[in-house]
Design an enzyme around this catalytic site. Structure first.
Site, PDB file in Angstrom:
ATOM      1  N   LYS A  81       0.839  -1.188   0.000  1.00 52.76           N
ATOM      2  CA  LYS A  81       0.000   0.000   0.000  1.00 52.76           C
ATOM      3  C   LYS A  81       0.882   1.249   0.000  1.00 52.76           C
ATOM      4  CE  LYS A  81      -3.597   0.480   2.585  1.00 52.76           C
ATOM      5  NZ  LYS A  81      -4.214   1.198   1.470  1.00 52.76           N
ATOM      6  N   GLY A  84      -0.992   6.047  -2.853  1.00 49.41           N
ATOM      7  CA  GLY A  84      -1.563   7.381  -2.656  1.00 49.41           C
ATOM      8  C   GLY A  84      -0.880   8.163  -1.548  1.00 49.41           C
ATOM      9  N   GLU A 128      -2.870   5.015   7.075  1.00 44.38           N
ATOM     10  CA  GLU A 128      -3.618   3.785   6.738  1.00 44.38           C
ATOM     11  C   GLU A 128      -3.205   2.631   7.647  1.00 44.38           C
ATOM     12  OE1 GLU A 128      -4.383   4.498   1.971  1.00 44.38           O
ATOM     13  OE2 GLU A 128      -2.515   3.583   2.606  1.00 44.38           O
TER      14      GLU A 128
HETATM   15  C1  5RP Z   1      -3.102   4.918  -0.756  1.00 49.88           C
HETATM   16  C2  5RP Z   1      -3.275   3.455  -0.963  1.00 49.88           C
HETATM   17  C3  5RP Z   1      -4.379   3.026  -1.854  1.00 49.88           C
HETATM   18  O1  5RP Z   1      -5.252   2.233  -1.128  1.00 49.88           O
HETATM   19  C4  5RP Z   1      -3.797   2.280  -3.008  1.00 49.88           C
HETATM   20  O2  5RP Z   1      -2.868   3.125  -3.673  1.00 49.88           O
HETATM   21  C5  5RP Z   1      -4.876   1.819  -4.001  1.00 49.88           C
HETATM   22  O3  5RP Z   1      -5.405   2.936  -4.658  1.00 49.88           O
HETATM   23  P1  5RP Z   1      -6.573   2.802  -5.723  1.00 49.88           P
HETATM   24  O4  5RP Z   1      -7.771   2.291  -5.004  1.00 49.88           O
HETATM   25  O5  5RP Z   1      -6.751   4.193  -6.247  1.00 49.88           O
HETATM   26  O6  5RP Z   1      -6.122   1.847  -6.809  1.00 49.88           O
HETATM   27  O7  5RP Z   1      -2.576   2.638  -0.430  1.00 49.88           O
HETATM   28  O8  5RP Z   1      -1.961   5.208  -0.005  1.00 49.88           O
END
Ligand code: 5RP
Length: 231
Positions: free
Chosen positions: A96, A99, A105
């Site tokens: 993860k 984002g 998280e």
């Molecule tokens: C953010 C994350 C997100 O959950 C991960 O990047 C998945 O993103 P998306 O649902 O847009 O594919 O870990 O830090």
């Protein structure tokens, strides 16, 4: 296939785990955003839940769609956390942080009695590592920290490694906590537990994007429906 439809289907299936009165961890990213929007629709119809967001972006979205928010420092534990992932392997280990919200998280998922991952099927992998592993580091000394991260990757069998600063528009991406992200292009991570331990021992590493032994449920979204997998 429509990835967005698959994400929506995964998010919709996660609503089955939500019960009246629950305190919920609200994840970050496009899949988690679908969940928050769907949750907002349920709240408008009378569902009584409160949410703890994992990012400023999710905080804003939750408020916009009418999900009541509780500040993180007012909660003991959470009933359920629902979040997306960049990769999920067969043992429910995750990458993860795509984002840049991995620290919040992980704090929220770790405080939840039940952590549900929602992801479209493109995120399912045999071996973690094709998606660059995000590592959150302090801005101070980040080049030194990145060198130590690179050494740890090599020592744990990650070949073809690069550990580079995440940038946007030529500037470092700054997390909600004021830190930087080092993205580690590993191709494959053969020893996720060993690497996770090694990264945690590096001064300057705030947190890494390996979520190991945390997810109990993975909901795999497809264009038509979703599959619920339990550990
Ligand atoms: C953010 C994350 C997100 O959950 C991960 O990047 C998945 O993103 P998306 O649902 O847009 O594919 O870990 O830090």
């Amino acid at each position: 296939m429509s990835a967005d439809l698959a994400k929506i289907n995964a998010a919709a299936a996660a609503l089955d785990f939500v019960e009246d009165g629950m305190l919920l961890g609200l994840g970050t990213g496009s899949t988690a955003a679908h969940f928050v929007r769907l949750l907002g629709e349920r709240v408008k119809k009378g569902l009584n839940v409160r949410g703890v967001p994992t990012s400023e972006a999710t905080d804003k979205l939750a408020r916009d769609v009418g999900v009541p928010i509780v500040p993180v420092d007012r909660v003991g534990s959470l009933d359920l956390a629902v979040d997306g992932a960049d990769e999920v392997d067969g043992a429910f280990r995750l990458i993860k942080g795509g984002g840049a919200a991995l620290l919040r998280e992980k704090i929220i998922a770790g405080a939840a009695k039940h952590f549900v991952v929602i992801a479209d099927e493109s995120k399912m992998v045999d071996t973690l590592g094709a998606f660059p592993l995000p590592v959150e580091v302090t801005a101070f000394g980040f080049t030194l920290t990145a060198q130590r991260i690179y050494s740890a990757l090599k020592a744990h069998g990650c070949h073809g490694t690069e550990a580079g600063l995440r940038e946007r528009d030529g500037k470092p991406v700054v997390t909600d906590g004021g830190n930087y992200i080092i993205d580690c292009k590993c191709a494959a991570i053969p020893d996720a537990e060993g690497l996770a331990d090694a990264l945690k021992r590096i001064t300057g590493v705030v947190e890494h994007g390996l979520f190991l032994g945390m997810a109990r449920t993975v909901i795999v979204g497809r264009e038509k429906g979703a599959e619920v997998r339990e550990r």
